[in-house]
Design an enzyme around this catalytic site. Structure first.
Site, short mmCIF file in Angstrom:
data_model
loop_
_atom_site.label_atom_id
_atom_site.label_comp_id
_atom_site.label_asym_id
_atom_site.label_seq_id
_atom_site.Cartn_x
_atom_site.Cartn_y
_atom_site.Cartn_z
N GLU A 9 -47.66 -23.67 -39.00
CA GLU A 9 -47.97 -23.02 -37.84
C GLU A 9 -49.14 -22.12 -37.86
O GLU A 9 -49.86 -21.88 -36.97
CB GLU A 9 -46.75 -22.51 -37.11
N ASP A 107 -42.79 -23.12 -37.99
CA ASP A 107 -41.58 -22.19 -37.76
C ASP A 107 -40.29 -23.19 -37.16
O ASP A 107 -40.59 -24.29 -36.18
CB ASP A 107 -41.70 -21.29 -36.73
N TYR A 309 -37.11 -14.73 -41.16
CA TYR A 309 -37.79 -15.21 -39.72
C TYR A 309 -37.28 -14.40 -38.79
O TYR A 309 -35.62 -13.97 -38.41
CB TYR A 309 -37.20 -16.71 -39.47
#
Length: 752
Positions: A9, A107, A309
């Site tokens: 990403e 992600d 994350y």
């Protein structure tokens, strides 16, 4: 050799994944003006491409570009088109041939899944698609993710696309309606959002509660006693009637008390739960870091492989996370003492929150930084490390005590708190346990009174939401998601609907919400948005169809628009009335009217409530303006204090064109005009020629400190030399930053 195409990403994540999988043996290449990474792994050739976000973006056909002429009902039913916004990425993807397998390594959330699925439209001749699911950019997690690839969750991607289309429809249609209706277009348009509107309604409702609050008087009676130490007991209840309070006070004044009961109880103060995104942002805001900035910093720390994350609702660590091993990483760091506290326990039992999900773990540190962190990065990392270690340590223990003391038939209560074991507070320095001293008492004993007080108080209005409490309220009402709530709050600020922390609505924000709620529209209520959020979840779980949900939302929007159209005149009147009010900052010295500051996107208007008054000026940028009690020595109008972020406060005449504001700092070397300090549209100060626009000579200036003229001219370029005073620092410099003068020995300049 078969080829795997890996889709990342962001560039930082792509480089780190390739670095880990290739064992540092990778090659940077270029195709169609986009860089990619090539490496071999287990006999397979791998190509890593980072997309830098979405390749396409949703929009309406060109025929709907004109806000004023477009038919809004047709806009609601219009086809939504997807235009390529990153042509370099799309061209590069189409250039790759002989791809055996595509691995989506974006992600693992709705947006990430959609970005990955979007990329498939630009690929050809691939035979298989898989997804690498990971929550931290660490060696072990990345390698495990690529060894155990899973299927792509198309339902997750569909839910993201449905949200994007619904937000586009509602935002575009209602923003156009309110902007055109109130005649606020271009940069000052009225922004309407599916989530931001009910969020703003919460802020406005709280402000109305504060403004409409009628304080009530009540009375508190307290007595300070002494038994080796002083302690205070209060009458068992607040008293509303003044005569009753005075009667009780007369009964107990100058009298000692008798202990009727004394109880002690040991209690645990439970350690905090692991960080979800919302809880992390709330704690960061308490440290003075805005949610939007905290999220940017956390994402950078994640990309650097330092934390997991940062977008998650989870508050329960999965059993697969090696909690003790992670804590041991901090033994040779600045957190050595805290890590030892955790590791030396007989058993590590982490705290658990109420929300447990399977997509990502709570936010926790995964590695130590290789280089020292600074500023917000250091603060955020410190917050996450300490929170993680605190969730693994023991609960705090306190002893709470309570005594009932009778004075002439009236009961008073004293409480105390003693820390027995600070527990997790030793690690999580952002919270404190306070001790309240209360001596050990015995039933029946007498205690000597020292001070007797009767206080008149007033009930207080509810407090404004600070950012932390607003985030919590949004979460409880299901307004937005973990990934969007911080952006919503920032947008309310950027679009001049709300300001500050605690958060206050602006007059424009109040006027907009009043125009909506006066006709009882559902767009200001959280129920409708919460319903849509639930439907997004059902799309992700393949329980609902994306197209059906979007079409249902179109029908709902038609009804909302119809309702607004029938009240167009009242909406225009309400928004215009409040938008022109501004925030009152003081009284006009000319006619005693109210001087207000009216905010626009790129400037502020400062004017008197009397339209005939000459105080009606525009101030560039969007500074904080305060009215002083002093008058300009040149024109006699009020002086104001201008406060811009990152700059020293400045006293100026309220009239921007007054010569008081145009102190000269020397002559322009180009045409001999006066060089004066000006402000850019973004509030940055610079030195500019008074003969602008004929002369365009400008010099950037330091934003902090006081600038003084020296009367000297630079021997190299002819610009005037200036003196910067910032605290104890005094620095003579040439405003031409490339000038040879500024390359002189810094030690010599510091002495000047």
């Amino acid at each position: 050799m078969s080829i795997n195409l890996i889709i990342a990403e962001k560039a930082d994540a792509g480089r780190r994944i390739a670095y880990i999988l290739s064992e540092k043996n990778m090659h940077q290449k270029k195709s169609k003006n986009i860089s990619y990474i090539e490496f071999d792994d287990n006999g397979e050739k791998n190509i890593m491409v980072a997309l830098s976000g979405h390749i396409v973006e949703s929009d309406f056909p060109e025929s709907f570009k004109d806000w004023i002429k477009s038919d809004l009902d047709k806009l609601i039913d219009s086809e939504i088109v997807y235009n390529i916004k990153n042509k370099k990425a799309s061209d590069a993807l189409q250039s790759f041939n002989d791809i055996k397998r595509v691995i989506i390594a974006t992600d693992y959330d709705r947006e990430g899944e959609l970005i990955g699925v979007e990329s498939l439209k630009f690929l050809k001749n691939y035979t298989e698609v898989k997804r690498a699911k990971f929550s931290a950019l660490t060696n072990q997690e990345i390698k495990d993710a690529f060894k155990n690839l899973i299927d792509v969750n198309y339902g997750l991607a569909d839910s993201a696309r449905a949200r994007e289309e619904i937000d586009l429809l509602w935002g575009a249609v209602l923003t156009r309606f309110f902007s055109v209706t109130s005649n606020r277009l271009w940069k000052d348009f009225i922004s309407v959002g599916r989530v931001q509107t009910p969020t703003l309604a919460l802020i406005v409702k709280r402000e109305e509660e504060i403004q409409n609050f009628i304080p009530e008087k009540y009375y508190q009676i307290s007595v300070k006693f002494n038994k080796k130490i002083d302690f205070t007991a209060r009458y068992e209840k607040d008293i509303k009637d003044k005569s009753e309070a005075e009667s009780i006070f007369n009964d107990i004044n100058n009298r000692d008390g008798t202990v009727k009961s004394y109880d002690r109880e040991e209690k645990e103060v439970y350690k905090p739960v692991p960080f979800s995104t919302t809880e992390f942002l709330r704690e960061a805001s308490r440290l003075g870091i805005t949610p939007s900035n905290a999220m940017k910093v956390a994402e950078k720390l994640y990309m650097s492989g330092l934390i997991s994350y940062p977008r998650t609702d989870n508050t329960v660590y999965q059993r697969s996370i090696p909690l003790k091993s992670i804590a041991e990483k901090f033994l040779k760091s600045d957190y050595e003492n805290e890590a030892k506290l955790v590791i030396n326990q007989e058993r590590i039992i982490p705290s658990r929150g109420k929300i447990e999900t399977t997509d990502h773990p709570p936010i926790y540190p995964v590695n130590l930084p290789q280089k020292p962190l600074n500023g917000a990065y250091k603060t955020v990392y410190d917050l996450i490390v300490r929170r993680f270690l605190a969730t693994l340590y023991k609960n705090a223990r306190i002893e709470s005590s309570r005594a009932e003391i009778e004075i002439n038939g009236h009961m008073f209560v004293a409480t105390g708190q003693r820390i027995l074991d600070p527990g997790w507070y030793e690690i999580y320095k952002f919270r404190k346990l306070n001790e309240i001293r209360l001596p050990e008492l015995k039933s029946g004993e007498s205690v000597s009174g020292r001070e007797w007080n009767l206080e008149e108080k007033e009930t207080e209005p509810p407090k404004r939401y600070d950012i932390a409490s607003l985030l919590k309220m949004m979460e409880s009402l299901n307004l937005g998601t973990k990934s969007t709530r911080h952006d919503i709050i920032q947008k309310l600020n950027d679009r001049n609907f709300a300001t500050g922390n605690p958060v206050r609505p602006t007059p424009l924000g109040i006027g907009f919400i009043k125009s909506v709620t006066s006709i009882d529209s559902d767009i200001a209520k959280p129920d409708m948005t919460a319903k849509l959020e639930k439907e997004m979840d059902e799309i992700a779980e393949n329980k609902k169809n994306e197209i059906d949900v979007v079409n249902e939302s179109r029908l709902m929007l038609h009804e909302v628009l119809k309702n607004f159209r029938s009240n167009r005149d009242s909406i225009k009147e309400t928004i215009t009335e409040y938008a022109n009010k501004g925030e009152v900052i003081g009284k006009c010295p000319i006619d005693n009217g109210d001087i207000s500051v009216i905010k626009y996107r790129n400037f502020e208007k400062i004017k008197c409530s009397n339209d005939e008054c000459k105080i009606n000026f525009n101030i560039s940028g969007t500074p904080l303006i305060q009215l002083t009690d002093k008058k300009c020595p040149v024109c006699g109008l009020p002086l104001i204090k201008i406060i811009r972020r990152g700059q020293s406060p400045e006293i100026r005449c309220i009239d921007p064109e007054c010569s008081y504001n145009k102190n000269t700092y020397g002559k322009c070397p180009s045409d001999g005009g006066d060089l004066i300090i000006r402000q850019s549209r973004y509030g940055k100060r610079f030195l500019g020629c008074s003969n602008y626009p004929k002369c365009t000579v400008t010099y950037p200036l330091p934003q902090k400190g006081i600038i003084n003229s020296t009367g000297e001219v630079c021997p190299y370029c002819g610009a005037p030399l200036l003196l910067l005073i910032n605290g104890k620092r005094r620095w003579k410099f040439c405003p031409n930053i490339k000038c040879e003068y500024n390359r002189k020995d810094k030690g010599e300049k510091a002495k000047e």
